[in-house]
Design a protein around this motif. Structure first.
Motif, PDB file in Angstrom:
ATOM      1  N   ALA A  39       0.840  -1.207   0.000  1.00 27.64           N
ATOM      2  CA  ALA A  39       0.000   0.000   0.000  1.00 27.64           C
ATOM      3  C   ALA A  39       0.873   1.254   0.000  1.00 27.64           C
ATOM      4  CB  ALA A  39      -0.938  -0.006   1.206  1.00 27.64           C
ATOM      5  N   VAL A  43       1.030   4.172  -2.919  1.00 19.56           N
ATOM      6  CA  VAL A  43       0.920   5.616  -2.689  1.00 19.56           C
ATOM      7  C   VAL A  43       2.104   6.339  -3.323  1.00 19.56           C
ATOM      8  CG1 VAL A  43       0.969   7.402  -0.892  1.00 19.56           C
ATOM      9  CG2 VAL A  43      -0.518   5.415  -0.635  1.00 19.56           C
ATOM     10  N   VAL A  53      -2.307  12.747  -3.959  1.00 19.25           N
ATOM     11  CA  VAL A  53      -2.244  11.913  -2.760  1.00 19.25           C
ATOM     12  C   VAL A  53      -2.237  12.867  -1.584  1.00 19.25           C
ATOM     13  CG1 VAL A  53      -0.872  10.246  -1.458  1.00 19.25           C
ATOM     14  CG2 VAL A  53      -0.967  10.075  -3.945  1.00 19.25           C
ATOM     15  N   MET A  57      -3.343  10.049   3.474  1.00 19.03           N
ATOM     16  CA  MET A  57      -2.907   8.811   2.838  1.00 19.03           C
ATOM     17  C   MET A  57      -1.422   8.566   3.086  1.00 19.03           C
ATOM     18  SD  MET A  57      -5.101   9.267  -0.665  1.00 19.03           S
ATOM     19  CE  MET A  57      -4.294   7.989  -1.567  1.00 19.03           C
ATOM     20  N   ALA A  61      -0.118   5.438   5.186  1.00 20.45           N
ATOM     21  CA  ALA A  61       0.707   4.495   4.427  1.00 20.45           C
ATOM     22  C   ALA A  61       2.071   4.270   5.083  1.00 20.45           C
ATOM     23  CB  ALA A  61       0.881   4.988   2.988  1.00 20.45           C
ATOM     24  N   ASP A 104     -11.851   5.289   6.419  1.00 19.09           N
ATOM     25  CA  ASP A 104     -11.730   5.327   4.956  1.00 19.09           C
ATOM     26  C   ASP A 104     -13.075   5.481   4.265  1.00 19.09           C
ATOM     27  OD1 ASP A 104      -9.021   5.123   5.128  1.00 19.09           O
ATOM     28  OD2 ASP A 104      -8.901   3.029   4.499  1.00 19.09           O
ATOM     29  N   CYS A 110     -10.434   9.701   1.357  1.00 19.71           N
ATOM     30  CA  CYS A 110      -9.477   9.083   0.446  1.00 19.71           C
ATOM     31  C   CYS A 110     -10.221   8.487  -0.749  1.00 19.71           C
ATOM     32  CB  CYS A 110      -8.640   8.033   1.156  1.00 19.71           C
ATOM     33  SG  CYS A 110      -9.567   6.778   2.005  1.00 19.71           S
ATOM     34  N   TRP A 113      -9.934   3.514  -4.454  1.00 18.62           N
ATOM     35  CA  TRP A 113      -8.886   2.506  -4.604  1.00 18.62           C
ATOM     36  C   TRP A 113      -8.093   2.345  -3.307  1.00 18.62           C
ATOM     37  CZ3 TRP A 113      -3.778   3.572  -3.753  1.00 18.62           C
ATOM     38  CH2 TRP A 113      -3.370   4.914  -3.824  1.00 18.62           C
ATOM     39  N   TYR A 114      -7.896   3.445  -2.613  1.00 20.38           N
ATOM     40  CA  TYR A 114      -7.151   3.397  -1.347  1.00 20.38           C
ATOM     41  C   TYR A 114      -7.986   2.717  -0.264  1.00 20.38           C
ATOM     42  CZ  TYR A 114      -4.005   4.872   2.366  1.00 20.38           C
ATOM     43  OH  TYR A 114      -3.128   4.880   3.414  1.00 20.38           O
ATOM     44  N   THR A 115      -9.272   2.986  -0.251  1.00 22.56           N
ATOM     45  CA  THR A 115     -10.167   2.337   0.708  1.00 22.56           C
ATOM     46  C   THR A 115     -10.156   0.824   0.517  1.00 22.56           C
ATOM     47  OG1 THR A 115     -11.590   4.283   0.783  1.00 22.56           O
ATOM     48  CG2 THR A 115     -12.565   2.205   1.528  1.00 22.56           C
ATOM     49  N   MET A 117      -7.794  -0.948  -0.905  1.00 23.07           N
ATOM     50  CA  MET A 117      -6.465  -1.448  -0.538  1.00 23.07           C
ATOM     51  C   MET A 117      -6.333  -1.583   0.982  1.00 23.07           C
ATOM     52  SD  MET A 117      -2.777  -0.054  -1.710  1.00 23.07           S
ATOM     53  CE  MET A 117      -3.007  -0.729  -3.342  1.00 23.07           C
ATOM     54  N   GLN A 118      -6.813  -0.610   1.724  1.00 18.86           N
ATOM     55  CA  GLN A 118      -6.738  -0.674   3.184  1.00 18.86           C
ATOM     56  C   GLN A 118      -7.625  -1.794   3.741  1.00 18.86           C
ATOM     57  OE1 GLN A 118      -4.659   1.195   5.340  1.00 18.86           O
ATOM     58  NE2 GLN A 118      -3.744   1.467   3.333  1.00 18.86           N
TER      59      GLN A 118
END
Length: 145
Positions: A39, A43, A53, A57, A61, A104, A110, A113-115, A117-118
């Motif tokens: 992750a 980023v 970003v 994030m 990260a 998230d 955010c 895609w980041y949500t 991934m987390q």
């Protein structure tokens, strides 16, 4: 009488079933650490490609792989018999996924895609939550009266 209690607790802690549960938990934390590192790399790649970003994030990260190391050390301490470390790992394994995924999901914090991934990063921690509440570890660390 006290010696028998400690002998029984040590036997439960050193049983193959208990150590297998701890090994599985430690491996799950390692997977969490690897996913958190991925992750962080994502980023970095997204940021270097010119996409936005935000500070949140970046901070998350960077911190989550560090947290993975700390949780691994606590899990190792618990496998050696530390009740305090066991209780901390057990609590963190429940609180972390709820807190991380919950934050998230707040709109605008955010990108999706980041949500995702987390959330994927939290799957091994959710597994640890189930392991620490399993019968093998509950027997090794019975509730204090």
């Amino acid at each position: 009488m006290e010696t028998n209690k400690h002998t029984t607790e040590a036997a439960l802690l050193n049983s193959p079933r208990t150590q297998e549960a701890f090994d599985t938990a430690k491996n799950s934390v390692k997977v969490y650490g690897a996913l958190s590192a991925v992750a962080l790399l994502a980023v970095i790649v997204v940021s270097s490609s010119g996409h936005m970003v935000n500070t949140f994030m970046w901070v998350r990260a960077v911190l989550l792989p560090v947290v993975a190391v700390l949780i691994y050390r606590m899990t190792a301490s618990a496998s050696w018999g530390s009740r305090r470390a066991f209780e901390r790992v057990s609590a963190l394994a429940v609180i972390m996924p709820i807190a991380i995924i919950g934050v998230d999901l707040i709109p605008g914090v955010c990108p999706p895609w980041y949500t995702v991934m987390q959330a994927v990063c939290m799957l091994p921690i959710i597994r640890v939550a189930f392991i620490t509440r399993g019968s093998a570890l509950r027997a090794a660390f019975p509730k204090s009266r």
